[in-house]
Design a protein around this motif. Sequence first.
Motif, PDB file in Angstrom:
ATOM      1  N   ILE A  19      55.966  38.924  33.208  1.00  0.00           N
ATOM      2  CA  ILE A  19      54.396  39.304  34.462  1.00  0.00           C
ATOM      3  C   ILE A  19      54.685  40.706  35.090  1.00  0.00           C
ATOM      4  O   ILE A  19      55.686  40.801  36.179  1.00  0.00           O
ATOM      5  N   ALA A  63      53.011  43.665  37.088  1.00  0.00           N
ATOM      6  CA  ALA A  63      51.549  44.074  37.953  1.00  0.00           C
ATOM      7  C   ALA A  63      51.903  45.915  39.089  1.00  0.00           C
ATOM      8  O   ALA A  63      53.057  46.244  39.036  1.00  0.00           O
ATOM      9  N   VAL A  96      48.196  41.493  38.284  1.00  0.00           N
ATOM     10  CA  VAL A  96      49.200  41.136  37.877  1.00  0.00           C
ATOM     11  C   VAL A  96      48.517  41.095  36.566  1.00  0.00           C
ATOM     12  O   VAL A  96      47.601  40.243  36.392  1.00  0.00           O
ATOM     13  N   VAL A 145      46.931  36.167  36.580  1.00  0.00           N
ATOM     14  CA  VAL A 145      47.921  35.588  36.256  1.00  0.00           C
ATOM     15  C   VAL A 145      48.064  34.733  35.913  1.00  0.00           C
ATOM     16  O   VAL A 145      47.031  34.330  34.684  1.00  0.00           O
ATOM     17  N   GLY A 149      54.235  32.469  34.811  1.00  0.00           N
ATOM     18  CA  GLY A 149      54.468  32.835  35.893  1.00  0.00           C
ATOM     19  C   GLY A 149      54.520  31.901  36.927  1.00  0.00           C
ATOM     20  O   GLY A 149      54.746  32.294  38.022  1.00  0.00           O
ATOM     21  N   THR A 152      57.238  32.237  39.566  1.00  0.00           N
ATOM     22  CA  THR A 152      58.232  32.698  40.593  1.00  0.00           C
ATOM     23  C   THR A 152      57.409  32.076  42.625  1.00  0.00           C
ATOM     24  O   THR A 152      57.997  32.519  43.029  1.00  0.00           O
ATOM     25  N   ASP A 164      55.471  35.937  45.358  1.00  0.00           N
ATOM     26  CA  ASP A 164      55.200  35.230  43.885  1.00  0.00           C
ATOM     27  C   ASP A 164      54.108  35.435  42.788  1.00  0.00           C
ATOM     28  O   ASP A 164      53.265  36.428  43.545  1.00  0.00           O
ATOM     29  N   GLN A 165      53.909  35.888  41.571  1.00  0.00           N
ATOM     30  CA  GLN A 165      52.723  36.354  41.546  1.00  0.00           C
ATOM     31  C   GLN A 165      51.228  36.276  41.835  1.00  0.00           C
ATOM     32  O   GLN A 165      51.146  37.230  41.422  1.00  0.00           O
ATOM     33  N   GLN A 219      51.768  38.235  44.639  1.00  0.00           N
ATOM     34  CA  GLN A 219      51.381  39.809  43.813  1.00  0.00           C
ATOM     35  C   GLN A 219      50.456  40.047  43.638  1.00  0.00           C
ATOM     36  O   GLN A 219      49.802  41.081  43.635  1.00  0.00           O
ATOM     37  N   HIS A 220      49.172  39.521  42.982  1.00  0.00           N
ATOM     38  CA  HIS A 220      48.166  39.782  42.296  1.00  0.00           C
ATOM     39  C   HIS A 220      47.151  40.168  43.236  1.00  0.00           C
ATOM     40  O   HIS A 220      46.609  41.005  43.320  1.00  0.00           O
ATOM     41  N   GLY A 232      59.843  41.705  43.048  1.00  0.00           N
ATOM     42  CA  GLY A 232      59.188  41.255  42.030  1.00  0.00           C
ATOM     43  C   GLY A 232      61.291  40.710  41.564  1.00  0.00           C
ATOM     44  O   GLY A 232      61.731  39.869  40.556  1.00  0.00           O
TER      45      GLY A 232
END
Lengths: 357, 357
Positions: free
Chosen positions: B194, B196, B251, B272, B276, B279, B286-287, B290-291, B303
Amino acid sequence: MTDMLPTGSTIGILGGGQLGRMLAVAASRLGLKTHVYEPAANPPAGQVCDALTTAPYEDEAALRAFAGSVDVVTYEFENIPTSALDVIEALRPIRPGREALRVSQDRLTEKDYLSELGLKTAPYADITDLASLESALERFGTPAILKTRRFGYDGKGQVRISDPSEAAEALAELNGAPAVLEGFVDFTAEISIIGARALDGAVACFDPGENVHSAGILRTTTVPASVPASLRTDAILLAARILNALDYVGVMGVELFVTPQGPIVNEIAPRVHNSGHWTQNGCAVDQFEQHIRAVAGWPLGDGQRHADVVMENLIGDDMDRVPELAARPGAALHLYGKAETREGRKMGHVNLVKPKG
Amino acid sequence: MTDMLPTGSTIGILGGGQLGRMLAVAASRLGLKTHVYEPAANPPAGQVCDALTTAPYEDEAALRAFAGSVDVVTYEFENIPTSALDVIEALRPIRPGREALRVSQDRLTEKDYLSELGLKTAPYADITDLASLESALERFGTPAILKTRRFGYDGKGQVRISDPSEAAEALAELNGAPAVLEGFVDFTAEISIIGARALDGAVACFDPGENVHSAGILRTTTVPASVPASLRTDAILLAARILNALDYVGVMGVELFVTPQGPIVNEIAPRVHNSGHWTQNGCAVDQFEQHIRAVAGWPLGDGQRHADVVMENLIGDDMDRVPELAARPGAALHLYGKAETREGRKMGHVNLVKPKG
């Protein structure tokens, strides 16, 4: 768990601040919906709940409609008007129950209750006039803190008395509100226990967190706390005693002073608590989900911790640090979506996470 | 980060399924609001977003109103009609950008793109008729998998061919949809990266997760994956190459087959990704967050992982296991609030968390 509310059920939450917001998010992880009741417009919880009622606590029709639309009712703060609770309780269960609210809404009642349970508190006295204040100051000495019996939070409704000559002035500052005087406690640390009790009576506690306050507001909570293992056990047993005595359902925050003579209870809060925010990044089930689980009749998480965390509150202008904090390794931000930054206002918190040491 | 959307800004999300739901929750942690656009009624994301538009992707007026109400638009799935994207893009930025969607919406385009980047894929061929299928089967041998070029997910739009004699039947099963044939890859493990990429070009990847599929649907992802450190590095560099080539923002999920000859790219998803989900309980960011961070121009989390996690999907009747899972130590439930349980339908997942080993 035969009383487990099925997924798709709705939890009613009184209060739409940051605690209500994080309760709503936690409920969503269990497939539960939330309906938030809040007098103020555009509350933080309104951005993440399934339904929002904007109405005062005096609006009986709104309260009835709210209660009728949910399966169970909980709250994010303890100062809910009794009349509103009466309307709701006729229609739906309120968890935690009324007894916990009755005890914790009034500092004097709370201290009497804890003392009757055999727990240690700071020396305290009911203050009704200057004579009773002067008498108590003579017994406890100074410094001491005069606090309103009701509606205090984050250092509000408190006056520190450094010398007996300040008694009249301190009393005047509280505008005649019923008050208690608390004697000074010489503590080595302040810790919190976030305990939970399920509908079936099961109790689970998170690891104690060590708190640092500034100007009456919590600044940081650190887990693990720097206290011996025996104190950890004592603190958990103490929290369990309160939870069981109240036949409590939900999460409770218990603030303790650590002293050479053992833990002294500072105060209890019948709700999720700022000093439990670290659980969001340190535990599989955090305090918000734990509370929702209890309220919904689900089994509790066991409270075990898989990481070390320092929680820091972001207050007022601390929001200017968000770009820096967002880029810091291991920093988990939790912002509350409040439109306006004000001095002393809790705007968010950050959990600094490390693998368990 | 001068392009950082301030708290209080609104992220538009196309698609209201579980990924949109968890994106909305992640946005709330950053003090960002969400507006979800979804054709189906009562979508999972509708329970946690600030605003919901229920309208088809062909409703240009609704798309325009949606775009006008948000600061940036992202999506939870790649098969958004091009016409809808055209309407939105005239008003607001779409992140990740159109090139990522163009490439990933079509298996053939995707494989051509990855090959041109110098990355290894399974042997593949464009299938337009029985002759091209028979020719490809002769080159690749059996078993092989015939897949529609577009709209496949969770094993849908795929036919396994065990013997060349099954060619005509396999082709008939896809009802004449444009297809690719993929040759068999003898892999020792399947892992996901995963990755980003931020608006400023910074790249961050989570630890690879090791996936187990059953009947074309992901069952579990385990972190750490049982792969050597060198492969972890190779996989991250490979993901970064794709992210940079696409000038990607957001992501991306990259599924890889681990083979003695090195990693082979199975497929990429410009969003996403189910693999993932671990996370959420293993990382400070988490993903989903993050996105949102990438899409909102915020700095990425780095990460890093602070706990070990096994993610297990809850599919269809797995929901009957919820009471047991809720009581299991270290189990973090994530249910999607879907009203109806159906066979093969993803209803939630559980992250089994342990301190980092």
